[in-house]
Write an enzyme that holds these catalytic residues in place. Structure first.
Site, mmCIF file in Angstrom:
data_model
loop_
_atom_site.group_PDB
_atom_site.id
_atom_site.type_symbol
_atom_site.label_atom_id
_atom_site.label_comp_id
_atom_site.label_asym_id
_atom_site.label_seq_id
_atom_site.Cartn_x
_atom_site.Cartn_y
_atom_site.Cartn_z
ATOM 1 N N GLY A 1 20.230 -46.355 115.823
ATOM 2 C CA GLY A 1 18.841 -45.922 115.683
ATOM 3 C C GLY A 1 18.695 -44.455 116.057
ATOM 4 N N THR A 2 19.427 -44.046 117.069
ATOM 5 C CA THR A 2 19.365 -42.660 117.530
ATOM 6 C C THR A 2 19.757 -41.712 116.401
ATOM 7 O OG1 THR A 2 19.879 -43.399 119.766
ATOM 8 C CG2 THR A 2 20.252 -41.062 119.284
ATOM 9 N N ASN B 1 9.251 -49.612 123.245
ATOM 10 C CA ASN B 1 10.334 -50.459 123.739
ATOM 11 C C ASN B 1 10.072 -50.991 125.144
ATOM 12 O OD1 ASN B 1 10.764 -47.514 123.796
ATOM 13 N ND2 ASN B 1 12.401 -47.997 125.216
ATOM 14 N N GLY C 1 20.413 -52.118 113.929
ATOM 15 C CA GLY C 1 20.875 -53.492 113.774
ATOM 16 C C GLY C 1 20.914 -54.323 115.047
ATOM 17 N N HIS C 2 21.345 -53.698 116.164
ATOM 18 C CA HIS C 2 21.585 -54.526 117.356
ATOM 19 C C HIS C 2 20.301 -55.032 118.002
ATOM 20 C CE1 HIS C 2 20.970 -51.641 120.874
ATOM 21 N NE2 HIS C 2 20.941 -50.808 119.858
ATOM 22 N N THR D 1 33.433 -42.577 106.717
ATOM 23 C CA THR D 1 33.817 -43.843 106.081
ATOM 24 C C THR D 1 32.882 -44.952 106.555
ATOM 25 O OG1 THR D 1 36.080 -43.099 105.951
ATOM 26 C CG2 THR D 1 35.734 -45.477 105.781
ATOM 27 N N CYS E 1 18.525 -45.932 135.958
ATOM 28 C CA CYS E 1 18.965 -46.076 137.336
ATOM 29 C C CYS E 1 20.163 -45.167 137.568
ATOM 30 C CB CYS E 1 19.349 -47.528 137.598
ATOM 31 S SG CYS E 1 19.796 -47.813 139.303
HETATM 32 N N1 PLP Z 1 14.071 -46.248 119.523
HETATM 33 C C1 PLP Z 1 13.663 -47.275 120.280
HETATM 34 C C2 PLP Z 1 12.213 -47.577 120.374
HETATM 35 C C3 PLP Z 1 14.603 -48.029 120.991
HETATM 36 O O1 PLP Z 1 14.183 -49.036 121.760
HETATM 37 C C4 PLP Z 1 15.969 -47.704 120.879
HETATM 38 C C5 PLP Z 1 17.000 -48.450 121.648
HETATM 39 O O2 PLP Z 1 16.737 -48.904 122.753
HETATM 40 C C6 PLP Z 1 16.346 -46.630 120.056
HETATM 41 C C7 PLP Z 1 15.370 -45.938 119.391
HETATM 42 C C8 PLP Z 1 17.783 -46.221 119.891
HETATM 43 O O3 PLP Z 1 18.492 -47.144 119.099
HETATM 44 P P1 PLP Z 1 20.101 -47.205 119.203
HETATM 45 O O4 PLP Z 1 20.429 -47.875 120.479
HETATM 46 O O5 PLP Z 1 20.523 -48.013 118.012
HETATM 47 O O6 PLP Z 1 20.585 -45.805 119.121
#
Ligand code: PLP
Length: 384
Positions: free
Chosen positions: A69-70, A148, A197-198, A234, A321
């Site tokens: 996601g990052t 989150n 995905g995770h 890849t 933490c």
């Molecule tokens: N954005 C939000 C709101 C998230 O909760 C997270 C992961 O905790 C991310 C982005 C980042 O995703 P990733 O862990 O796949 O890089």
């Protein structure tokens, strides 16, 4: 183990593992190879792209596979800025994930301007303020779909409409939304959308970025011509196949969210009634059905997490933490809460594999844990 930290990551679905296995064993070729053993995999990749597109009501060609996601978020921000070089301003919020906030901090060091919109004590955005913050040199507005830490939802469709009227691009970090609530890029009207995905039972290390057709794109990861030249490297074939299967399951299983929501509500009301001095952070706003962020007056989150862990329960605080001290959550601080309240807050996040027994076990354990910590509060604080 009672796993109540599904916003951190989720368990790989057995169906996803099953779909992935052939691509980790006999079908291990490189999709870029000219011979059939590798090239054959492109069909499987395209099928996964269709599955992810279906989850978002997008077209397959609008989906780029990434590593997390990052990366999706960084790619969207990067692309929006380099394709509009005259525009040097970004609007985001104070409660975004660090994937957005850290990239924005980097941008500021490069001379870009970033507006971090404040939120109300309930966690809501002021859309009038958002509209006013858009300037002629604003390249992009980037807001999360769901927080989150608190689960609070932002009205992304309304925000995207404001952006459209102002001729500004809109990205949403929908990482916490995917697999929990409906995501329809056509209804949302955003230019970019990130998922990972995770968070919905695919493996870690695979994600996707939606880029609306017609929106200019400058790759962030440059290399080979993979992803139609939009993301070098890849392909992580097995994980992409897993992402596709997880997207398919998520689309079919959105109805499960009412069951997940009932578990969250049972825990939340059980805690509020059985433990004095508790408040729900963000509880007054529309929220993800699976998330509950609860402040326990006078108790440090670190102590609660430790004793929950000993009782076999995984939960989390929104805080990083480091070296034995808890940084208060930037989300809760932005909502106007004191550092003490932020440090005493715990996030419980449910998933489709949770059940009533998980809630019952937690409700059995938690009151005693809080009572014990309150009785030893001065000691607990010294230990922080
Ligand atoms: N954005 C939000 C709101 C998230 O909760 C997270 C992961 O905790 C991310 C982005 C980042 O995703 P990733 O862990 O796949 O890089």
């Amino acid at each position: 183990m009672v796993y109540l930290d599904n916003n951190a990551t989720t368990r790989l679905a057995p169906e996803v593992l099953e779909a992935m296995l052939p691509y980790l064993t006999e079908r291990w070729g490189n999709p870029s190879s000219a011979y059939l053993f590798g090239h054959d995999l492109t069909q499987a990749l395209e099928a996964a792209r269709e599955q992810v597109a279906a989850l978002l009501n997008a077209e397959p060609r609008e989906i780029i596979f990434t590593s997390c996601g990052t990366e999706s978020i960084n790619s969207a921000l990067h692309s929006a800025l380099v394709t509009q070089p005259a525009k040097r301003h970004v609007v985001t919020t104070a409660v975004e994930h660090s994937a957005t906030l850290k990239f924005c901090a980097f941008l500021q060091k490069q001379g870009y301007e970033v507006t971090h919109l404040a939120v109300s004590p309930t966690g809501a955005l002021d859309l009038t303020l958002l509209e006013k913050s858009i300037r002629p040199d604003t390249a992009l507005v980037s807001v999360m779909s769901a927080n989150n830490e608190t689960g609070v939802l932002f009205p992304v469709a309304a925000i995207a409409e404001i952006c459209r009227n102002k001729g500004v691009m809109c990205h949403t970090d929908a990482v916490q939304m995917a697999g929990k609530l409906k995501l329809d890029v056509k209804e949302l009207g955003v230019d970019w959308l990130s998922i990972s995905g995770h968070k919905f039972h695919a493996p870690k290390g695979v994600a996707a970025l939606y880029v609306k057709r017609g929106v200019k794109f400058q790759p962030f990861v440059m290399g080979g011509g993979q992803e139609r030249g939009r993301r070098g490297g890849t392909e992580n074939v097995a994980s992409i196949i897993g992402l596709g299967r997880a997207a398919e399951l998520a689309l079919a299983g959105c109805s499960q969210q009412s069951r997940v929501g009932a578990l969250r509500d049972k825990l939340e009301s059980g805690v509020i009634h059985s433990v004095p001095g508790t408040q729900v952070n963000g509880g007054l706003e529309p929220r993800l059905p699976n998330t509950s962020n609860i402040a326990f007056d006078g108790v440090e989150a670190e102590g609660i997490l430790l004793l929950l862990d000993q009782a076999g329960i995984c939960a989390s605080s929104g805080s990083a933490c480091t070296t034995g001290s808890l940084d208060p959550s930037h989300v809760l601080l932005a909502m106007g809460f004191s550092a003490a309240r932020a440090r005493s807050s715990i996030r419980f996040s449910f998933g489709i594999y949770n059940n009533d027994a998980d809630v019952d076990h937690t409700l059995q354990q938690l009151p005693g844990i809080i009572e014990k910590l309150r009785a030893h509060a001065p000691l607990a604080r010294v230990n922080m």
